[in-house]
Design an enzyme around this catalytic site. Structure first.
Site, PDB file in Angstrom:
ATOM      1  N   VAL A 422       0.852  -1.187   0.000  1.00 18.68           N
ATOM      2  CA  VAL A 422       0.000   0.000   0.000  1.00 18.68           C
ATOM      3  C   VAL A 422       0.887   1.235   0.000  1.00 18.68           C
ATOM      4  CG1 VAL A 422      -1.830   1.251   1.181  1.00 18.68           C
ATOM      5  CG2 VAL A 422      -1.778  -1.234   1.267  1.00 18.68           C
ATOM      6  N   ASP A 536     -11.294 -10.888   7.574  1.00 20.43           N
ATOM      7  CA  ASP A 536      -9.937 -10.658   8.072  1.00 20.43           C
ATOM      8  C   ASP A 536      -9.895  -9.358   8.884  1.00 20.43           C
ATOM      9  OD1 ASP A 536      -7.266 -11.306   8.394  1.00 20.43           O
ATOM     10  OD2 ASP A 536      -6.641 -10.183   6.633  1.00 20.43           O
TER      11      ASP A 536
END
Length: 712
Positions: A422, A536
């Site tokens: 990211v 998650d």
């Protein structure tokens, strides 16, 4: 039969006096403007039709602006006027602005035009003007904007241009200018904010004093010229947000790694075979180097590189050891290299398709490959599974950036996981985005990816991160999200690794976060287009906004990573890849118990099919973490256990509430009823039997019932 001279003079005398009554009322400025009208051969829209000599002054004419009865502006853009510019326009003493862009004017600029010494802006963009720029341009000492782009000007830039020291915008792109830039170019235009010299034939070295232009903004475009020699290190002195485009020149040598040149991908330097060093793939010869990469101010080294005293030193805390410094620099170089490689691959794919036609061999005939900045979602929806996507596809009508802007933006690594890297990306206009790179495989599954990502893009909730756009090609899959500025919940609860300053969250802020997460999960489970399961959820996936409002991120990511990577991402793979540089742990994890696995429901280790009750369990663990302030792995003497077991142990041992409560909340023990209510909700969510766990809707109802919504 001839005409005597006396009769001819008499005829001219009578002709002159016959027209005097018609023109005698128009002032001198009107005469000067009528000379412009007479130079125009075509006026298809009739915009000069009301320019009449019978008027006392030209202030009522189309395109003319006056102040106190004198002409200050001539503005007639995009009217297809065909003709030339007369010198008489330079006789307008108070003329400040001339805008004749996007017409069909031809010929040379007359030197007399620059007698209008008060001119502040001269915009002649998009005409057919040619010839050299007259030296008399130096007379325009008040000039602030000069846009001569998209014409056919040639020759060198006159040295007198440097006398226009008030210039804020200099745009000369798409002409035939040649030779080097005049001496003093970088020292004269200290007010310059925009500089575009692209698509010309400028040669010689880039002036070393160009780094003095500290007011520049946006893109400094020197691309598609013949500049040669080394890139001056002074370019790095330009403001850091400035993007410097040096593509397609004859530059050579190492690329300086300082200031505005730092953290740039290879897209700023391609087309210069003689350049070497990062971020390009070709290394410099031995003994040739740039100033070396420096560490971005917001770079955070991995936890493994910082010891317990928080400064990375193995000694008494005097500073970083040589080993740690070397590791930080190497990590930074690797990070910048990865960013550069990603954006270069995107750029290569995008530009390879721009403006080209593909000849199809099928019966469907010839197809034109779309340009990389088409930005048309309806076209992308028509692509088949076997066609690569070269556009940045918006999922929101408010998306205003394009692929080119994304490629030119500053980028910094925020974190890594088993599902990609990211980046924080800062566009030229200051807009900040988060970009996740998914992988390089799955080139035959575009349609599947498209359907999934567009469904995710439709999810809109105040507590869920919005997916704004995506990019797909055989080499790269990128997801573009809103950037959430206050980091993740892990750092908010425990502090950020390597930093000493840490302000614990107040109870009211924790309540706000708990409620927001619950509402976001309820929306995903019951009101989103596909009734999503996150699968998650953990504090790293809960981001915090400016006012500490929570945003759930990364839902649906496992499915997208599966498609983009070409292989399923197993639960064990996710658990093994949980740790990120901004995490910290209270204990050393065993091989069988990790921070990430503590958030997963017990049944998650037995099946790969997630359920909504997985998310409920994960939410319960997060509640316990926020109440206790402890990490999900707890060390009890020599025994390591997860947070759920530790809280259950404390209850069984009848420990007082203060033993369970985050010490920073001890002063808020008067909120005991709320704290106990939250603890009961958390324990209900982490029941081992998934059937006994409440739904997230019931959790939201319980929060509203037991907890006051008014901060104290």
């Amino acid at each position: 039969m001839g005409v005597s001279p006396s009769l001819l003079y008499l005829f001219l005398f009578l002709l002159f006096y016959a027209f005097v009554p018609l023109v005698s009322s128009l002032n001198e400025e009107g005469f000067a403007l009528l000379s412009f009208k007479s130079s125009i051969r075509e006026d298809p829209e009739g915009c000069l039709s009301n320019w009449n000599s019978s008027d006392p002054n030209p202030c009522s004419w189309n395109g003319i602006t006056c102040r106190e009865g004198v002409v200050i502006s001539l503005s007639i853009p995009k009217k297809r006027l065909a003709g030339f510019l007369p010198s008489a326009l330079g006789s307008l003493p108070s003329l400040r602005h001339m805008n004749l862009r996007n017409n069909r004017l031809f010929g040379r600029l007359p030197p007399g035009l620059f007698a209008a010494g008060g001119l502040q802006s001269l915009v002649l963009y998009g005409n057919f003007l040619s010839g050299p720029l007259p030296q008399e341009i130096g007379n325009l000492s008040y000039l602030q904007t000069l846009d001569l782009s998209r014409n056919a000007f040639d020759g060198s830039i006159p040295s007198s241009l440097v006398q226009c020291m008030r210039l804020k915008s200099l745009i000369l792109s798409h002409n035939n200018f040649t030779s080097s830039l005049p001496d003093g170019f970088g020292s004269s235009f200290l007010a310059l904010e925009k500089l575009d010299l692209s698509y010309n034939g400028f040669s010689g070295s880039i002036p070393g004093d160009i780094g003095n232009l500290s007011s520049l903004q946006g893109t400094v475009d020197l691309s598609h010229n013949l500049f040669s020699g080394a890139i001056p290190a002074s370019l790095g002195n330009l403001p850091e947000k400035v993007y410097i485009d040096l593509t397609y020149n004859n530059l050579s040598g190492p690329i300086p790694q300082n200031g505005a040149l730092e953290n740039r991908g290879p897209t700023a330097f391609i087309g210069n075979p003689g350049l070497c060093g990062p971020p390009l793939k070709n290394p410099c010869p031995t003994g040739v180097s740039s100033s070396g990469p420096s560490v971005p101010t917001n770079y955070m080294p991995p936890v493994s590189q910082v010891n317990s005293n928080g400064n990375g030193s193995s000694g008494s805390g005097k500073g970083l050891s040589r080993t740690v410094v070397a590791a930080i620099v190497v990590s930074d170089v690797v990070g910048i290299g990865i960013i550069a490689m990603i954006f270069y691959l995107c750029y290569r794919r995008a530009t390879s398709s721009k403006g080209k036609e593909e000849s199809g061999t099928s019966k469907k005939g010839t197809k034109r490959r779309k340009e990389c900045m088409c930005f048309r979602k309806e076209e992308s929806e028509a692509l088949s599974e076997n066609i690569e996507q070269y556009d940045l596809v918006p999922l929101d009508r408010h998306v205003s950036f394009d692929l080119d802007e994304l490629l030119k933006a500053s980028a910094f690594v925020l974190g890594k996981s088993g599902m990609g890297i990211v980046y924080k990306v800062v566009l030229e206009d200051g807009v900040i985005l988060a970009v996740r790179r998914l992988g390089e495989g799955g080139s035959q599954r575009f349609k599947e990816f498209q359907m999934e990502v567009e469904a995710i893009g439709k999810v809109r909730h105040p507590n869920i991160v919005t997916l704004r756009a995506y990019y797909w090609s055989a080499d790269e899959k990128l997801l573009i999200y809103d950037y959430i500025p206050n980091g993740n919940l892990t750092a908010a609860i425990h502090g950020r690794a390597g930093t000493m300053a840490f302000t614990p969250l107040s109870w009211d802020v924790r309540l706000k976060i708990m409620k927001g997460i619950a509402k976001g999960l309820t929306f995903l489970h019951e009101f989103s287009p596909k009734k999503y399961v996150h699968g998650d959820l953990k504090p790293n996936n809960v981001l915090l906004g400016l006012n500490m409002e929570p945003y759930i991120s990364d839902f649906g990511l496992g499915r997208l990573a599966n498609i983009a990577g070409g292989s399923p991402l197993l639960q064990s793979d996710r658990i093994a890849a949980e740790k990120t540089p901004n995490q910290q742990s209270d204990v050393t994890s065993s091989p069988f118990l990790t921070r990430g696995s503590c958030y997963h429901a017990p049944e998650a280790l037995k099946t790969l099919k997630p359920s909504q009750k997985w998310d409920v369990y994960s939410y319960g663990v997060i509640l316990l973490e926020m109440i206790s302030g402890r990490s999900p792995l707890v060390l009890l003497e020599t025994l390591e256990m997860d947070l759920v077991r530790w809280v259950q142990f404390c209850i069984e041992e009848k420990k007082p509430l203060l033993d369970v409560l985050d010490p920073s909340l001890a002063r808020e023990i008067d909120r005991e009823d709320e704290i106990i209510a939250l603890l009961k909700i958390a324990l209900a969510c982490v029941q081992a039997n998934p059937e006994k766990r409440p739904s997230m809707r019931h959790v939201v109802d319980a929060l509203d019932r037991f907890i006051s919504s008014k901060p104290r």
